[in-house]
Scaffold this motif. Structure first.
Motif, PDB file in Angstrom:
ATOM      1  N   ASN A 105       0.881  -1.296   0.084  1.00 47.23           N
ATOM      2  CA  ASN A 105      -0.061   0.081   0.121  1.00 47.23           C
ATOM      3  C   ASN A 105       0.700   1.237  -0.065  1.00 47.23           C
ATOM      4  O   ASN A 105       1.939   1.256   0.854  1.00 47.23           O
ATOM      5  CB  ASN A 105      -0.773   0.045   1.274  1.00 47.23           C
ATOM      6  N   TYR A 115       0.668   5.336   0.517  1.00 46.77           N
ATOM      7  CA  TYR A 115      -0.320   6.518   1.085  1.00 46.77           C
ATOM      8  C   TYR A 115       0.527   7.893   0.794  1.00 46.77           C
ATOM      9  O   TYR A 115       1.616   7.976   1.195  1.00 46.77           O
ATOM     10  CB  TYR A 115      -0.484   6.508   2.576  1.00 46.77           C
ATOM     11  N   SER A 120      -5.380 -11.077  18.068  1.00 39.99           N
ATOM     12  CA  SER A 120      -5.409  -9.857  17.349  1.00 39.99           C
ATOM     13  C   SER A 120      -5.633 -10.015  15.710  1.00 39.99           C
ATOM     14  O   SER A 120      -5.659  -8.733  15.243  1.00 39.99           O
ATOM     15  CB  SER A 120      -4.157  -9.097  17.674  1.00 39.99           C
ATOM     16  N   HIS A 139      -8.935  -2.164  12.437  1.00 38.69           N
ATOM     17  CA  HIS A 139      -7.669  -1.296  12.371  1.00 38.69           C
ATOM     18  C   HIS A 139      -7.892  -0.205  11.246  1.00 38.69           C
ATOM     19  O   HIS A 139      -8.797  -0.466  10.100  1.00 38.69           O
ATOM     20  CB  HIS A 139      -6.482  -2.068  12.315  1.00 38.69           C
TER      21      HIS A 139
HETATM   22  C1  MD5 Z   1      -1.599  -0.499   6.403  1.00 35.40           C
HETATM   23  N1  MD5 Z   1      -3.030  -2.152   6.097  1.00 35.40           N
HETATM   24  O1  MD5 Z   1      -0.649   0.370   7.083  1.00 35.40           O
HETATM   25  C2  MD5 Z   1      -2.383  -1.339   7.023  1.00 35.40           C
HETATM   26  C3  MD5 Z   1      -1.397  -2.401   7.761  1.00 35.40           C
HETATM   27  C4  MD5 Z   1      -4.627  -3.392   4.885  1.00 35.40           C
HETATM   28  C5  MD5 Z   1      -3.949  -2.703   5.988  1.00 35.40           C
HETATM   29  O2  MD5 Z   1      -4.865  -2.664   6.955  1.00 35.40           O
HETATM   30  O3  MD5 Z   1      -5.651  -4.127   5.140  1.00 35.40           O
HETATM   31  O4  MD5 Z   1      -3.902  -3.416   3.802  1.00 35.40           O
HETATM   32  S1  MD5 Z   1      -2.050  -4.136   8.138  1.00 35.40           S
HETATM   33  C6  MD5 Z   1      -2.624  -4.145   9.715  1.00 35.40           C
HETATM   34  C7  MD5 Z   1      -3.189  -5.498  10.056  1.00 35.40           C
HETATM   35  C8  MD5 Z   1      -3.653  -6.358   9.395  1.00 35.40           C
HETATM   36  C9  MD5 Z   1      -4.211  -7.351   9.963  1.00 35.40           C
HETATM   37  C10 MD5 Z   1      -4.861  -7.283  11.243  1.00 35.40           C
HETATM   38  C11 MD5 Z   1      -4.477  -6.143  11.947  1.00 35.40           C
HETATM   39  C12 MD5 Z   1      -3.955  -5.245  11.408  1.00 35.40           C
HETATM   40  N2  MD5 Z   1      -5.129  -6.093  13.155  1.00 35.40           N
HETATM   41  O5  MD5 Z   1      -5.550  -6.984  13.706  1.00 35.40           O
HETATM   42  O6  MD5 Z   1      -5.076  -4.965  13.653  1.00 35.40           O
HETATM   43  O7  MD5 Z   1      -1.508  -0.025   5.307  1.00 35.40           O
END
Ligand code: MD5
Ligand code: FE
Length: 208
Positions: A110, A112, A172, A177
């Motif tokens: 990703n 941003y 988790s 999130h």
């Molecule tokens: C990001 N990306 O920073 C985040 C990092 C995505 C996304 O959310 O779906 O592409 S992944 C964070 C994540 C993944 C799986 C579980 C949890 C967090 N969680 O339980 O908090 O672009």
């Protein structure tokens, strides 16, 4: 210091070496072009994500995984290289003390820009409860780690900086999130990324 934000959610600040950050930025620059260009994902109801995404191994289109990028150019996505899966195993080992048989088959990359955000959501398209490894490079962001029941409170806000790793496993893995804010101008241009935030997530799709 390594911090467990919630059971199974482990933050590893500054985990990537500078060489690894540079190598990842360079690799992502190539993956963002071919065989499938990085793009703003269009959601089934017509919304357009502000984040731009490209995938390795399996292609994520909301809300399923396919081998070909049917919603972009129809081509098969690039394979997930073994060195990147190895990096994921090392992150899981550093977070939990062992990686078990962790074998990610997909990476979502990703990007941003300074305005991009990601709303609160759960990642439920994988048919496996194996951990997700998240790697951040470039501008810092506000990462909101919630609960498994609702999009709202209670949640914990964590700043993710360039080089941080985060492992989401166990209880988790299916928490809500999101990324409410990117702090433009906080990255390190020496990594090769002059602006914006890059996030790689390694996942096990449970598909074959
Ligand atoms: C990001 N990306 O920073 C985040 C990092 C995505 C996304 O959310 O779906 O592409 S992944 C964070 C994540 C993944 C799986 C579980 C949890 C967090 N969680 O339980 O908090 O672009
Ligand atoms: Fe997510």
């Amino acid at each position: 210091p390594i911090r467990e934000i919630a059971p199974g959610a482990v933050h590893l600040p500054g985990w990537l070496t500078f060489d690894e950050r540079r190598r990842l930025v360079e690799a992502c620059r190539a993956w963002a072009k071919e065989p499938v260009p990085m793009r703003h994902t269009v959601l089934p109801r017509g919304g357009v994500m502000s984040v731009q995404t490209v995938c390795l191994g399996w292609h994520w289109q909301p809300y399923r995984y396919t081998r070909t990028a049917d919603d972009v150019n129809g081509r098969p996505v690039a394979p997930l290289p073994e060195w990147l899966a190895d990096l994921g195993r090392r992150a899981v080992t550093d977070a939990y003390g062992e990686a078990g048989a962790y074998d990610p088959d997909t990476a979502l990359i990703n990007f941003y820009d300074g305005q991009a955000k990601m709303g609160m959501h759960q990642d439920k398209d994988e048919k496996s409860d194996a951990p997700v490894v998240s790697l951040s490079i470039g501008d810092a962001c506000l990462f909101r780690f919630g609960n498994t029941e609702t999009r709202g409170r209670p949640y914990t806000d964590v700043r993710l900086d360039s080089g941080d790793a985060f492992v989401f496993g166990g209880p988790s893995r299916f928490a809500y999130h999101g990324v409410p804010k990117v702090y433009a101008g906080t990255g390190d241009p020496a990594t090769g990324l002059s602006s914006g935030r890059l996030n790689l997530t390694l996942r096990v799709t449970g598909l074959r």
